[in-house]
Design a protein around this motif. Sequence first.
Motif, mmCIF file in Angstrom:
data_model
loop_
_atom_site.group_PDB
_atom_site.id
_atom_site.type_symbol
_atom_site.label_atom_id
_atom_site.label_comp_id
_atom_site.label_asym_id
_atom_site.label_seq_id
_atom_site.Cartn_x
_atom_site.Cartn_y
_atom_site.Cartn_z
ATOM 1 N N PRO A 42 4.151 59.098 12.878
ATOM 2 C CA PRO A 42 4.436 57.993 13.396
ATOM 3 C C PRO A 42 3.965 56.651 12.733
ATOM 4 O O PRO A 42 2.967 56.595 11.985
ATOM 5 C CB PRO A 42 3.818 57.978 14.696
ATOM 6 C CG PRO A 42 2.756 58.909 14.566
ATOM 7 C CD PRO A 42 3.192 59.728 13.376
ATOM 8 N N THR A 43 4.574 55.742 12.682
ATOM 9 C CA THR A 43 4.339 54.350 12.114
ATOM 10 C C THR A 43 4.614 53.049 13.356
ATOM 11 O O THR A 43 5.427 53.497 14.162
ATOM 12 C CB THR A 43 5.148 53.970 11.110
ATOM 13 O OG1 THR A 43 4.388 52.502 10.597
ATOM 14 C CG2 THR A 43 6.341 53.718 11.353
ATOM 15 N N TYR A 44 3.377 52.298 13.595
ATOM 16 C CA TYR A 44 3.452 51.428 14.868
ATOM 17 C C TYR A 44 3.369 49.944 14.531
ATOM 18 O O TYR A 44 2.976 49.596 13.257
ATOM 19 C CB TYR A 44 2.019 51.731 15.583
ATOM 20 C CG TYR A 44 1.652 50.928 16.717
ATOM 21 C CD1 TYR A 44 1.944 51.256 18.046
ATOM 22 C CD2 TYR A 44 1.253 49.587 16.385
ATOM 23 C CE1 TYR A 44 1.712 50.530 18.963
ATOM 24 C CE2 TYR A 44 0.767 48.774 17.380
ATOM 25 C CZ TYR A 44 1.058 49.208 18.797
ATOM 26 O OH TYR A 44 0.638 48.405 19.903
ATOM 27 N N ILE A 45 4.216 49.226 15.427
ATOM 28 C CA ILE A 45 4.201 47.797 15.172
ATOM 29 C C ILE A 45 4.523 47.099 16.720
ATOM 30 O O ILE A 45 5.142 47.650 17.378
ATOM 31 C CB ILE A 45 5.331 47.455 13.931
ATOM 32 C CG1 ILE A 45 4.898 45.875 13.629
ATOM 33 C CG2 ILE A 45 6.597 47.291 14.453
ATOM 34 C CD1 ILE A 45 5.714 45.450 12.256
ATOM 35 N N ASP A 281 -0.913 56.151 10.414
ATOM 36 C CA ASP A 281 -0.655 54.816 9.951
ATOM 37 C C ASP A 281 -1.521 53.833 10.583
ATOM 38 O O ASP A 281 -1.880 54.168 11.869
ATOM 39 C CB ASP A 281 0.948 54.378 10.628
ATOM 40 C CG ASP A 281 1.097 53.043 10.211
ATOM 41 O OD1 ASP A 281 1.245 52.634 9.152
ATOM 42 O OD2 ASP A 281 1.674 52.416 11.284
ATOM 43 N N ILE A 282 -1.996 52.827 9.858
ATOM 44 C CA ILE A 282 -2.814 51.948 10.351
ATOM 45 C C ILE A 282 -2.314 50.483 10.361
ATOM 46 O O ILE A 282 -1.386 50.083 9.728
ATOM 47 C CB ILE A 282 -4.014 51.570 9.306
ATOM 48 C CG1 ILE A 282 -4.535 53.013 8.772
ATOM 49 C CG2 ILE A 282 -4.956 50.960 9.928
ATOM 50 C CD1 ILE A 282 -4.974 54.074 9.620
ATOM 51 N N SER A 283 -2.466 49.865 11.890
ATOM 52 C CA SER A 283 -1.823 48.680 12.192
ATOM 53 C C SER A 283 -2.898 47.605 12.116
ATOM 54 O O SER A 283 -3.816 47.789 12.935
ATOM 55 C CB SER A 283 -1.211 48.756 13.616
ATOM 56 O OG SER A 283 -0.629 47.540 13.938
ATOM 57 N N ILE A 287 -6.061 49.598 14.923
ATOM 58 C CA ILE A 287 -5.354 50.464 15.568
ATOM 59 C C ILE A 287 -4.912 51.660 14.638
ATOM 60 O O ILE A 287 -4.241 51.431 13.441
ATOM 61 C CB ILE A 287 -4.070 49.963 16.242
ATOM 62 C CG1 ILE A 287 -4.418 48.959 17.346
ATOM 63 C CG2 ILE A 287 -3.085 50.977 16.737
ATOM 64 C CD1 ILE A 287 -3.044 48.006 17.741
ATOM 65 N N LEU A 288 -4.992 52.957 15.048
ATOM 66 C CA LEU A 288 -4.691 54.159 14.031
ATOM 67 C C LEU A 288 -3.733 54.978 15.052
ATOM 68 O O LEU A 288 -4.039 55.414 15.964
ATOM 69 C CB LEU A 288 -5.873 54.758 13.487
ATOM 70 C CG LEU A 288 -5.439 56.079 12.479
ATOM 71 C CD1 LEU A 288 -6.659 56.168 11.564
ATOM 72 C CD2 LEU A 288 -5.312 57.187 13.188
ATOM 73 N N ILE A 289 -2.654 55.526 14.512
ATOM 74 C CA ILE A 289 -1.740 56.303 15.141
ATOM 75 C C ILE A 289 -1.397 57.374 14.272
ATOM 76 O O ILE A 289 -1.512 57.179 13.126
ATOM 77 C CB ILE A 289 -0.226 55.524 15.593
ATOM 78 C CG1 ILE A 289 0.513 56.417 16.358
ATOM 79 C CG2 ILE A 289 0.394 54.995 14.200
ATOM 80 C CD1 ILE A 289 1.832 55.681 16.809
ATOM 81 N N LEU A 304 -0.484 60.054 18.929
ATOM 82 C CA LEU A 304 -1.644 59.858 19.540
ATOM 83 C C LEU A 304 -2.234 58.315 18.877
ATOM 84 O O LEU A 304 -2.153 58.285 17.680
ATOM 85 C CB LEU A 304 -2.735 60.752 19.129
ATOM 86 C CG LEU A 304 -2.627 62.283 19.716
ATOM 87 C CD1 LEU A 304 -3.912 63.235 19.212
ATOM 88 C CD2 LEU A 304 -2.529 62.323 21.153
ATOM 89 N N ILE A 305 -2.680 57.684 19.789
ATOM 90 C CA ILE A 305 -3.150 56.197 19.405
ATOM 91 C C ILE A 305 -4.584 55.811 19.734
ATOM 92 O O ILE A 305 -5.132 56.074 20.936
ATOM 93 C CB ILE A 305 -2.209 55.105 19.782
ATOM 94 C CG1 ILE A 305 -0.723 55.542 19.566
ATOM 95 C CG2 ILE A 305 -2.659 53.635 19.273
ATOM 96 C CD1 ILE A 305 0.288 54.598 20.090
#
Length: 319
Positions: A42-45, A281-283, A287-289, A304-305
């Motif tokens: 996953p990648t988060y924004i 992925d790091i936001s 934040i790490l997902i 998981l976040i």
Amino acid sequence: MIKSKVKYFVTLVLTVILAFSTIFSAYASTWTLTGDTYAHDPTYIQEGSGTRWVFSTGQGIQVHWSTNGTTWNLGTQVFASEPSWWATQVPNHTKLDVWAPDIYYYNGKYYLYYSISSFGSQTSAIGLVTCTSITTGDWVDQGMVLSSSSSNTYNAIDPNLFADKSGNLYMSFGSWWAGIYVTAISKSTMKPTGNAYRIATKDGGIEGSSVVYNSSTGYYYLFVSIGVCCQGVNSTYQVAVGRSTSVTGPYYDKNGVDMKSGGGTVLDSGNSSWKGPGGQDISGTNILIRHAYSVAESGAAHMLISDLQWDSSGWPYYS
């Protein structure tokens, strides 16, 4: 005397409460997620101050959305059909099966990088699709960004776009074979310009790189997934990290081992409930997902976040 004792008792109680609050905040950093959380790589924004989005491996790039970051819903996949260049560049990939996307906002536009490949092969490619609004979904295919074949030392998968301390853009990518690479990205084309530099390798598997610069510590941090994914509860994925004062390395782990020589400090090796954490992925820097395989669901992959935190020595951690 009585007032003095009361004051001492109040001070003691407040001290204990503060101590427990500190302990709780240090260890209660994983978010409680509900709804549809099935995801891999996953990648988060967050879009402005509103909806949160997660893009992940799947048919046409899987999409999830949330209004609060904890309750998640399955959205509409990015690609309804294959761009024509996919079949030409990677003829053996599996139709709409798209791997390890990475989302990045720059100059009023969202850039979604992704990879197509055939499992276990270096015949791979990284592509790019853009939009001005994720909510609207006005996605436009921008074609191929980077490709690889059996003649290359690297494998063109698992892209991650990031900025250095001066605002210049770079992309890390790669897996297995000769490991992880980084290359400069043109701000006009948003595609590679110049050479690619190898920054990490490891026997037994390395992929899924994410690089972030932390201005508070003055270091670049290279997060990677080491081990083997995609085996459910038998997956051996672990999240590992190293750091460098230069965007192109060398990146060293806590023991001073260069990640080009197999180094990497493990942050997360899973637990009795979640196996094989990785694809992280790091936001921002907080934040790490990642995904992990649920023991309770016989190896189903969930996102998981966690709140990414930094210790006094400038090393990241989460729980």
